[in-house]
Enzyme design. Sequence first.
Site, PDB file in Angstrom:
ATOM      1  N   ASP A  15       0.833  -1.165  -0.212  1.00 22.14           N
ATOM      2  CA  ASP A  15       0.147   0.032   0.023  1.00 22.14           C
ATOM      3  C   ASP A  15       0.855   1.425  -0.065  1.00 22.14           C
ATOM      4  O   ASP A  15       2.133   1.160  -0.088  1.00 22.14           O
ATOM      5  CB  ASP A  15      -1.035  -0.089   1.115  1.00 22.14           C
ATOM      6  CG  ASP A  15      -0.503   0.285   2.449  1.00 22.14           C
ATOM      7  OD1 ASP A  15       0.856   0.129   2.784  1.00 22.14           O
ATOM      8  OD2 ASP A  15      -1.382   0.069   3.608  1.00 22.14           O
TER       9      ASP A  15
ATOM     10  N   CYS B 187       2.623  -3.585   4.123  1.00 26.20           N
ATOM     11  CA  CYS B 187       1.741  -2.406   4.337  1.00 26.20           C
ATOM     12  C   CYS B 187       2.298  -1.925   5.625  1.00 26.20           C
ATOM     13  O   CYS B 187       3.529  -2.240   5.979  1.00 26.20           O
ATOM     14  CB  CYS B 187       0.355  -2.831   4.611  1.00 26.20           C
ATOM     15  SG  CYS B 187       0.057  -4.075   5.638  1.00 26.20           S
TER      16      CYS B 187
ATOM     17  N   THR C 239       1.927  -2.472   8.805  1.00 26.46           N
ATOM     18  CA  THR C 239       2.051  -3.375   9.796  1.00 26.46           C
ATOM     19  C   THR C 239       2.541  -5.005   9.184  1.00 26.46           C
ATOM     20  O   THR C 239       3.152  -5.764   9.807  1.00 26.46           O
ATOM     21  CB  THR C 239       0.886  -3.850  10.764  1.00 26.46           C
ATOM     22  OG1 THR C 239      -0.205  -4.290  10.029  1.00 26.46           O
ATOM     23  CG2 THR C 239       0.470  -2.624  11.429  1.00 26.46           C
TER      24      THR C 239
ATOM     25  N   HIS D  64       8.805 -25.252   6.685  1.00 27.56           N
ATOM     26  CA  HIS D  64       7.608 -26.002   7.313  1.00 27.56           C
ATOM     27  C   HIS D  64       6.255 -25.766   6.863  1.00 27.56           C
ATOM     28  O   HIS D  64       5.482 -26.746   6.838  1.00 27.56           O
ATOM     29  CB  HIS D  64       7.546 -25.874   9.088  1.00 27.56           C
ATOM     30  CG  HIS D  64       8.591 -26.508   9.474  1.00 27.56           C
ATOM     31  ND1 HIS D  64       8.667 -26.632  11.034  1.00 27.56           N
ATOM     32  CD2 HIS D  64       9.748 -27.087   9.013  1.00 27.56           C
ATOM     33  CE1 HIS D  64       9.691 -27.345  11.292  1.00 27.56           C
ATOM     34  NE2 HIS D  64      10.425 -27.580  10.386  1.00 27.56           N
TER      35      HIS D  64
ATOM     36  N   HIS E  68       5.456 -32.191   6.885  1.00 26.78           N
ATOM     37  CA  HIS E  68       4.990 -31.212   6.952  1.00 26.78           C
ATOM     38  C   HIS E  68       4.008 -30.776   5.482  1.00 26.78           C
ATOM     39  O   HIS E  68       3.213 -30.000   5.468  1.00 26.78           O
ATOM     40  CB  HIS E  68       6.145 -29.965   6.714  1.00 26.78           C
ATOM     41  CG  HIS E  68       6.831 -29.931   7.830  1.00 26.78           C
ATOM     42  ND1 HIS E  68       6.933 -29.658   9.080  1.00 26.78           N
ATOM     43  CD2 HIS E  68       8.263 -30.212   7.871  1.00 26.78           C
ATOM     44  CE1 HIS E  68       7.675 -29.963   9.812  1.00 26.78           C
ATOM     45  NE2 HIS E  68       8.795 -30.127   9.162  1.00 26.78           N
TER      46      HIS E  68
HETATM   47  C1  RB5 Z   1      -2.552   2.178   6.634  1.00 30.21           C
HETATM   48  O1  RB5 Z   1      -2.366   3.293   7.632  1.00 30.21           O
HETATM   49  C2  RB5 Z   1      -2.261   0.788   7.539  1.00 30.21           C
HETATM   50  O2  RB5 Z   1      -3.666   0.582   8.293  1.00 30.21           O
HETATM   51  C3  RB5 Z   1      -1.723  -0.291   6.353  1.00 30.21           C
HETATM   52  O3  RB5 Z   1      -0.682   0.213   5.950  1.00 30.21           O
HETATM   53  C4  RB5 Z   1      -1.612  -1.429   7.399  1.00 30.21           C
HETATM   54  O4  RB5 Z   1      -0.841  -1.269   8.353  1.00 30.21           O
HETATM   55  C5  RB5 Z   1      -2.697  -2.317   7.990  1.00 30.21           C
HETATM   56  O5  RB5 Z   1      -2.673  -3.525   8.148  1.00 30.21           O
END
Ligand code: RB5
Length: 149
Positions: free
Chosen positions: A12, A69, A71, A102, A137
Amino acid sequence: MTTNKRIALSSDHAAIELRQAIAAHIKSKGWVAVDIGPTTPESTHYPKHGQAAARLVASGDCQLGIILCGTGQGIMMAANKIKGIRCGTCSDTYSAGMIRQHNDANMLSLGVRVVGDGLALDIVDAFLNASFEGGRHATRVQMIDALQA
Ligand code: RB5
């Protein structure tokens, strides 16, 4: 390493720069980077980009995928909705190797707000340099895939 293997890349808006750094890194190691963007920083929606890279892997056009993204979590959840995709989010190199050894993961997800650039590249290397061990596995991976309606 010399390989013609193709790796789908997407992110993203949060992770464009790190994604592009990963594309350059894997190209330098002989992989073909199929980077499907985005390239402009406007806010966008990670499910759209996660599923697009996942479809390239699920179709066989790309052998592996790397998605990012903020996180690494949301885009991983989206990718795992595509049949045949096994994607894990990693913030350490041990897990990145093990999800291939695995779990036969075919996609790796990273969080740009979780890992620094240097660690991200090490995680990518650990993922790409590992291979599936099969054996017991394989049974478990088949059980995962059978859960997908
Ligand atoms: C965008 O701000 C954020 O929500 C996205 O990059 C991500 O972390 C979502 O899981």
